[in-house]
Design a protein around this motif. Sequence first.
Motif, PDB file in Angstrom:
ATOM      1  N   ALA A  44      36.003  32.934 -26.976  1.00 21.36           N
ATOM      2  CA  ALA A  44      35.676  31.505 -26.971  1.00 21.36           C
ATOM      3  C   ALA A  44      36.892  30.642 -27.309  1.00 21.36           C
ATOM      4  O   ALA A  44      36.913  29.447 -26.980  1.00 21.36           O
ATOM      5  CB  ALA A  44      34.537  31.219 -27.949  1.00 21.36           C
ATOM      6  N   VAL A  45      37.911  31.228 -27.924  1.00 23.73           N
ATOM      7  CA  VAL A  45      39.121  30.486 -28.252  1.00 23.73           C
ATOM      8  C   VAL A  45      39.772  29.910 -26.985  1.00 23.73           C
ATOM      9  O   VAL A  45      40.495  28.916 -27.050  1.00 23.73           O
ATOM     10  CB  VAL A  45      40.110  31.367 -29.064  1.00 23.73           C
ATOM     11  N   TRP A  46      39.487  30.490 -25.833  1.00 21.42           N
ATOM     12  CA  TRP A  46      40.078  30.055 -24.570  1.00 21.42           C
ATOM     13  C   TRP A  46      39.225  29.041 -23.806  1.00 21.42           C
ATOM     14  O   TRP A  46      39.613  28.596 -22.726  1.00 21.42           O
ATOM     15  CB  TRP A  46      40.340  31.259 -23.678  1.00 21.42           C
ATOM     16  N   ASP A  47      38.069  28.664 -24.333  1.00 24.15           N
ATOM     17  CA  ASP A  47      37.143  27.796 -23.594  1.00 24.15           C
ATOM     18  C   ASP A  47      37.767  26.476 -23.120  1.00 24.15           C
ATOM     19  O   ASP A  47      37.448  25.994 -22.039  1.00 24.15           O
ATOM     20  CB  ASP A  47      35.898  27.501 -24.429  1.00 24.15           C
ATOM     21  N   ASP A  48      38.652  25.886 -23.905  1.00 25.18           N
ATOM     22  CA  ASP A  48      39.265  24.610 -23.510  1.00 25.18           C
ATOM     23  C   ASP A  48      40.432  24.798 -22.538  1.00 25.18           C
ATOM     24  O   ASP A  48      40.829  23.862 -21.852  1.00 25.18           O
ATOM     25  CB  ASP A  48      39.757  23.844 -24.740  1.00 25.18           C
ATOM     26  N   VAL A  49      40.989  25.995 -22.473  1.00 23.09           N
ATOM     27  CA  VAL A  49      42.145  26.285 -21.619  1.00 23.09           C
ATOM     28  C   VAL A  49      41.722  26.707 -20.215  1.00 23.09           C
ATOM     29  O   VAL A  49      42.380  26.363 -19.222  1.00 23.09           O
ATOM     30  CB  VAL A  49      43.005  27.398 -22.270  1.00 23.09           C
ATOM     31  N   ILE A  50      40.627  27.433 -20.120  1.00 23.23           N
ATOM     32  CA  ILE A  50      40.195  28.014 -18.844  1.00 23.23           C
ATOM     33  C   ILE A  50      40.038  26.978 -17.730  1.00 23.23           C
ATOM     34  O   ILE A  50      40.521  27.211 -16.618  1.00 23.23           O
ATOM     35  CB  ILE A  50      38.911  28.852 -19.038  1.00 23.23           C
ATOM     36  N   PRO A  51      39.395  25.829 -17.951  1.00 27.03           N
ATOM     37  CA  PRO A  51      39.246  24.872 -16.842  1.00 27.03           C
ATOM     38  C   PRO A  51      40.576  24.431 -16.231  1.00 27.03           C
ATOM     39  O   PRO A  51      40.656  24.206 -15.024  1.00 27.03           O
ATOM     40  CB  PRO A  51      38.506  23.690 -17.484  1.00 27.03           C
ATOM     41  N   ALA A  52      41.626  24.340 -17.033  1.00 31.06           N
ATOM     42  CA  ALA A  52      42.934  23.945 -16.512  1.00 31.06           C
ATOM     43  C   ALA A  52      43.573  25.055 -15.681  1.00 31.06           C
ATOM     44  O   ALA A  52      44.372  24.781 -14.780  1.00 31.06           O
ATOM     45  CB  ALA A  52      43.857  23.558 -17.666  1.00 31.06           C
ATOM     46  N   LEU A  53      43.235  26.308 -15.956  1.00 32.81           N
ATOM     47  CA  LEU A  53      43.813  27.444 -15.238  1.00 32.81           C
ATOM     48  C   LEU A  53      43.096  27.758 -13.931  1.00 32.81           C
ATOM     49  O   LEU A  53      43.714  28.243 -12.972  1.00 32.81           O
ATOM     50  CB  LEU A  53      43.794  28.687 -16.127  1.00 32.81           C
TER      51      LEU A  53
END
Length: 73
Positions: free
Chosen positions: A35-44
């Motif tokens: 879940a630490v990546w939840d804010d990063v994934i949409p940009a990738l």
Amino acid sequence: MAFHTINGRSVAYRLLGAEVNPLVVLAHPLGMSQAVWDDVIPALLPRYRVLTWDLPGHGASQAVSGEQITPLI
């Protein structure tokens, strides 16, 4: 979230994005979850396929039992 069984343990993972895109693998720090990546994934996702997972005993992945686990240094 999907699950895969490895050595008899359930491991939670997410594989998101188009198969034609290059794969990016994101591993979370100890004591956290994917879940630490939840804010990063949409940009990738517009450019990459993204794989995240929960380490054993973290998030939704099953903990290891009956064996000693030590970090490799």
